[in-house]
Write a protein that holds these residues in place. Structure first.
Motif, PDB file in Angstrom:
ATOM      1  N   TYR A   1      -9.690  11.807  -7.553  1.00  0.00           N
ATOM      2  CA  TYR A   1      -9.831  11.725  -6.100  1.00  0.00           C
ATOM      3  C   TYR A   1     -11.249  12.060  -5.662  1.00  0.00           C
TER       4      TYR A   1
ATOM      5  N   ASP B   1       0.815  -1.221   0.000  1.00  0.00           N
ATOM      6  CA  ASP B   1       0.000   0.000   0.000  1.00  0.00           C
ATOM      7  C   ASP B   1       0.846   1.267   0.000  1.00  0.00           C
TER       8      ASP B   1
ATOM      9  N   THR C   1      -6.725   8.854  -4.030  1.00  0.00           N
ATOM     10  CA  THR C   1      -7.753   8.139  -4.794  1.00  0.00           C
ATOM     11  C   THR C   1      -7.770   6.664  -4.421  1.00  0.00           C
ATOM     12  N   ASP C   2      -6.594   6.050  -4.396  1.00  0.00           N
ATOM     13  CA  ASP C   2      -6.495   4.623  -4.082  1.00  0.00           C
ATOM     14  C   ASP C   2      -6.966   4.327  -2.666  1.00  0.00           C
ATOM     15  N   GLN C   3      -6.626   5.174  -1.721  1.00  0.00           N
ATOM     16  CA  GLN C   3      -7.037   4.950  -0.335  1.00  0.00           C
ATOM     17  C   GLN C   3      -8.552   5.049  -0.183  1.00  0.00           C
TER      18      GLN C   3
ATOM     19  N   TRP D   1     -10.705   4.338  -2.507  1.00  0.00           N
ATOM     20  CA  TRP D   1     -11.254   3.126  -3.127  1.00  0.00           C
ATOM     21  C   TRP D   1     -11.105   1.927  -2.194  1.00  0.00           C
ATOM     22  N   ARG D   2      -9.924   1.779  -1.584  1.00  0.00           N
ATOM     23  CA  ARG D   2      -9.707   0.636  -0.692  1.00  0.00           C
ATOM     24  C   ARG D   2     -10.608   0.704   0.534  1.00  0.00           C
TER      25      ARG D   2
END
Length: 572
Positions: free
Chosen positions: A368, A235, A316-318, A320-321
């Motif tokens: 984001y 991560d 953005t990834d955080q 989504w997760r």
């Protein structure tokens, strides 16, 4: 009483002192310590009876403190002096430390003592200690010192190193060599060095021939390897072997002029051959220490979803997760889901550094906000569970609005809330705030909050309906009470009725105006912020990320890169 704050920045401690002293009826004005001239002008303008310096990195000139009493918040025990107090306390493994309120004098940190409060040290970063123990002790000391000053009868205590109660001493500033890491050292020694330099200045080190500063250290309880080697990644973080184990490093900053970013973004292709160590939020890792941003635990009919992102910033990834973890949590046979955020910060929303680093900051900003809106919508649409936001730490911008998507909102007493966006170059904001905020506080108060952009304490937040309750003077007591209250809701015979009412209320609200319409309107404004002709947001972000004066302008080519008028955006 007329009080002037002179501070290097209006940080969390400064904001809390401002709010709590204002609530006591004091008239507070604020001046940033940008120059002697600016500070002197503020004193002439406001004519304070007392000056308080809650967070100071520069000396206040004698022309001020010789005329008006100046109380300085020093993050050290009685007798401690120097600019690296907490750094040394961590590296020297002090079991107890403190905060001293002292009067400005000729010799730095050697003025008369008005108040002092100590606390037990925890094995955490400097920034974590500052946000919790230091802030709490500072507030106790400030309120005590102000009351003593008002009384007109108190005589402060001169610093006397002959007094056995004075255990501090003069510390020289920590130098780079004091923090040098030999990766053959034991894990605990390495952790102390990195934690003592976090969130600034970071520990200078070298990875794959590149000089970087290290941040966000976490102990690893299972993995081992060749000391100094990067064993695995997860991560965005890297795991490096030590003499007797390993530590995780979540963030790096290229030396000397880079910005702080997730380690994987800084190292890029250098990590191609490093294996990924995936860890589900629902895996307890055999109870061993490790790095994880999102994790879930369950007790009875209550599920607790933690999301502890560095400095509360969410990429953005955080987003989504976290949404995916919430979707899975909703499939559990529980009745209540508690959104715990992080112990230091609930959430600060948008990850400006990651956006600044992107090839197209405008497009990354858009990606984001779409991901964050999806997360908020996931919470709002939860009709199978009663959702509680448990705000352990400060929250700002979209991170503060995120909490409003829940059905019940608890906050730890004393945290600071900044539920507004406008200071970031006129950013409009999304996260369904035009639905959630007025629903909580009313349209007029929502407008006032988002336009005035002032910090809000928990007493005010409860009074206007932004939160439901605040309690707990520290994280442990807050979380213990959250668990009690959540368990009561989950076991209540009324839980089915609560969920039924929740569905009915959502149906009524949807009939008045759909969530899709709120989102469409907000994202239309955000699209203008990101891709429009006005680069104010991009300039403000540039200033914030690079920590430069707002009076300076970035290179014109940078502005052109940021606006990217011809960029194509994804549909929201």
């Amino acid at each position: 009483m007329k009080i002037l704050f002179i501070t290097t920045s209006h940080n969390g401690l400064s904001q809390r002192a401002y709010v709590e002293l204002s609530e006591l009826g004091h008239q507070i004005n604020l001046q940033l310590a940008t120059s002697d001239t600016a500070m002197e002008a503020a004193v002439r303008q406001y004519k304070p009876e007392l000056i308080i310096a809650p967070f100071l990195k520069t000396a206040i000139p004698p022309s001020i403190w010789k005329k008006v009493p100046v109380l300085i918040v020093h993050p050290g025990i009685r007798g401690d002096r120097g600019p690296s107090s907490l750094d040394w306390a961590i590296m020297e493994e002090w079991e107890e430390w403190g905060v001293t309120i002292l009067q400005a004098a000729e010799e730095m940190d050697a003025g008369d003592i008005w108040a002092s409060h100590n606390f037990k040290m925890r094995e955490v970063s400097k920034s974590s200690l500052y946000r919790h123990e230091v802030t709490q002790a500072a507030m106790l000391g400030l309120l005590e010192a102000v009351a003593k000053f008002e009384s007109g009868t108190f005589t402060p205590e001169p610093l006397d190193y002959q007094n056995p109660a004075v255990k501090g001493r003069l510390h020289m500033p920590v130098k780079t060599k004091d923090r040098d890491i030999d990766w053959n050292e034991n894990t605990d020694s390495i952790l102390r060095k990195i934690r003592a330099a976090d969130s600034a200045p970071g520990v200078l080190d070298e990875i794959a021939g590149e000089k970087v500063r290290l941040f966000g250290a976490h102990k690893e309880g299972a993995l081992k390897g060749e000391p100094g080697a990067i064993i695995v990644k997860r991560d965005g973080a890297i795991c490096r072997a030590t003499g007797d184990g390993a530590v995780w490093i979540t963030h790096l900053r290229q030396h000397p002029n880079g910005i702080k970013l997730p380690a994987a973004l800084v190292l890029g292709d250098k990590l191609k051959k490093v294996p990924e160590s995936c860890l589900s939020p629902f895996d307890d890792y055999r109870g061993l220490a490790t790095f994880r941003e999102i994790w879930y635990e369950e007790c009875g009919k209550v599920g607790y979803l933690h999301f502890d992102f560095y400095n509360g910033a969410m990429s953005t990834d955080q987003c989504w997760r976290l949404q995916q973890a919430l979707i899975l949590a909703k499939q559990k046979e529980t009745k209540v889901i508690v959104l715990m955020g992080g112990a230091d910060i609930w959430s600060n929303g948008i990850h400006l550094n990651v956006i600044e680093h992107a090839a197209s900051p405008a497009q990354e900003s858009w990606d984001y906000i779409v991901a964050m809106d999806n997360l908020v919508r996931e919470i709002i649409d939860t009709d199978t569970h009663f959702v509680v936001s448990a705000m352990q730490g400060n929250a700002g911008a979209g991170g503060a609005i995120l909490a409003l998507a829940a059905d019940l909102i608890f906050a730890r007493s004393g945290i600071m809330l900044n539920p507004h966006y406008k200071k970031m170059g006129g950013l409009y904001g999304s996260e369904y705030w035009t639905y959630l905020l007025p629903k909580r506080v009313g349209s007029q108060k929502a407008l006032e909050i988002t336009e005035k952009c002032l910090p809000m304490g928990t007493a005010q937040a409860k009074a206007i309906g932004f939160i439901d309750e605040h309690f707990g003077q520290n994280v442990d007591s807050f979380c213990a009470e959250v668990r009690e209250r959540a368990a009561e809701v989950a076991s209540s015979p009324a839980i089915s009725w609560l969920l039924s009412q929740k569905r009915k209320n959502r149906t009524v609200d949807e009939a008045i105006k759909t969530l899709d319409q709120y989102r469409k309107e907000e994202l239309s404004c955000m699209r203008d912020n990101f891709f429009g002709n006005d680069p104010s947001y991009h300039i403000a972000r540039f200033h914030f990320v690079h920590k430069i004066s707002c009076s300076l302008q970035p290179d014109p080519e940078a502005i052109e890169k940021y606006t990217l008028n011809n960029a194509t955006s994804r549909n929201g």
